[in-house]
Scaffold this active site. Structure first.
Site, short mmCIF file in Angstrom:
data_model
loop_
_atom_site.label_atom_id
_atom_site.label_comp_id
_atom_site.label_asym_id
_atom_site.label_seq_id
_atom_site.Cartn_x
_atom_site.Cartn_y
_atom_site.Cartn_z
N SER A 277 -0.98 7.56 0.05
CA SER A 277 -0.01 6.53 0.92
C SER A 277 0.35 5.72 -0.42
CB SER A 277 -0.33 5.86 2.02
OG SER A 277 -1.08 4.70 0.90
N LYS A 278 2.21 5.11 0.44
CA LYS A 278 2.90 4.82 -0.81
C LYS A 278 1.80 3.77 -2.03
CE LYS A 278 6.95 4.17 1.62
NZ LYS A 278 7.12 4.12 3.28
N ARG A 279 0.49 3.43 -1.75
CA ARG A 279 0.03 2.51 -3.03
C ARG A 279 -0.26 3.49 -3.88
NH1 ARG A 279 -5.10 2.32 -1.44
NH2 ARG A 279 -4.87 3.43 0.35
N GLY A 281 1.81 5.33 -5.23
CA GLY A 281 2.96 6.31 -5.81
C GLY A 281 4.29 6.60 -4.59
#
Ligand code: GLU
Length: 305
Positions: A277-279, A281
């Site tokens: 997920s965006k966590r 990168g």
């Protein structure tokens, strides 16, 4: 023997179309990438697309791009363009799709809704599905009560056993009706080309809705109807769809169609073993392009993951 050999000889002949050697021509294999344009092209989706494309190109089959835009509120044209651009940037071309057309057009799922409704009607006529008049509020109440009591809840089949009189009364009252699939007793099995044999006890599969009371088909009905109509032979998709597959196997059979082969490919996880997920990168293919990565590097990385 003669005919069989001759046919496979023709089917396997090496063909060259234009300047692209199209490898071995296997008329049987048809795969698809079926993104929902509710978000950008995620690297996980790109990898699923890559595997489908590689399989089609290696086997000389057809790679179909189908845009699953039935969730009209969450889908957008911008996302469709983003997905198409991302696939093109990676060098993945399709043989049939929204822009190129093909014998099974249209390739936007939202334009195929009448086909999905016809499939639902066919299932009701053949006894594989039934009308459900339960209101969302009543269903929610039952679910909440079961959860308060500490248990799970699946649809209790209230409408499965309605008498003709009760149905007539509900119809006369104009009560909205959804269509539910009648899950048979027994076990649903399929052999996954990645995971091996998988089976589900049908007792844990609820009589799922295939057509909502506003006549919108659900994902399960749309995807199976389209895979049948587009003669998809191999469904290659992410592991997150494994739990949907028994429902799809039942639908293929109830619609009188051959069940395709399934291959569920692992999701891409972060180093912490959590779903990417965006966590972690950048997760969007377009973002890597913006950062200056070369498409060849991206394809290589996705292929070797
Ligand atoms: N549209 C679905 C998704 O984006 C894929 C459906 C499928 O591959 O069967 O998750």
């Amino acid at each position: 023997m003669g005919i069989l050999n001759r046919n496979s000889e023709i089917a396997n002949r090496q063909l060259t179309i234009g300047n692209r050697p199209s490898a071995i021509y296997n008329f049987g294999m048809r795969v698809r990438f079926a993104p929902s344009p509710t978000g950008y092209l995620h690297v996980g989706g790109a990898r699923t697309a890559l595997f489908n494309w590689l399989l089609a190109r290696q086997q000389g089959g057809a790679f179909v791009l189908r845009i699953e835009d039935t969730d009209t509120e969450r889908s957008s044209w911008e996302m469709v363009e983003g997905i198409v651009d991302g696939l093109r940037w990676l060098g993945l071309d399709w043989d049939e799709g929204p822009d190129s057309g093909g014998p099974h057009a249209p390739y936007f799922q939202s334009q195929r809704v009448e086909r999905h409704r016809a499939a639902a009607a066919q299932l009701v006529d053949s006894g594989h599905a039934y009308y459900c008049y339960c209101s969302p509020a009543l269903l929610q109440e039952k679910r909440a009560a079961a959860e308060t009591a500490g248990g799970g809840w699946i649809y209790d089949r209230t409408c499965c056993a309605l008498s003709a009189d009760e149905i007539a009364r509900l119809e006369a009252g104009g009560v909205p009706r959804a269509v539910r699939f009648r899950v048979p007793a027994g076990t649903t099995r399929f052999v996954d080309l990645v995971h091996g044999p998988i089976e589900f006890d049908n007792a844990v599969i609820e009589d799922f809705v295939i057509l909502r009371s506003d006549r919108q088909p659900t994902y399960h009905l749309s995807v199976v109807t389209d895979d049948i109509d587009m003669a998809i032979s191999h469904v290659v998709r992410g592991d997150d769809h494994i739990s949907n597959t028994p429902k799809h196997v039942l639908l293929f059979a109830a619609l009188g169609a051959a069940v395709p082969s399934f291959a569920h490919v692992p999701l891409i996880l972060g180093t912490d073993k959590k779903r990417l997920s965006k966590r972690h990168g950048a997760t969007s293919v377009v973002e890597y392009r913006r950062q200056g990565y070369l498409p060849e590097a991206m394809v290589n990385f996705l292929g070797l993951l």
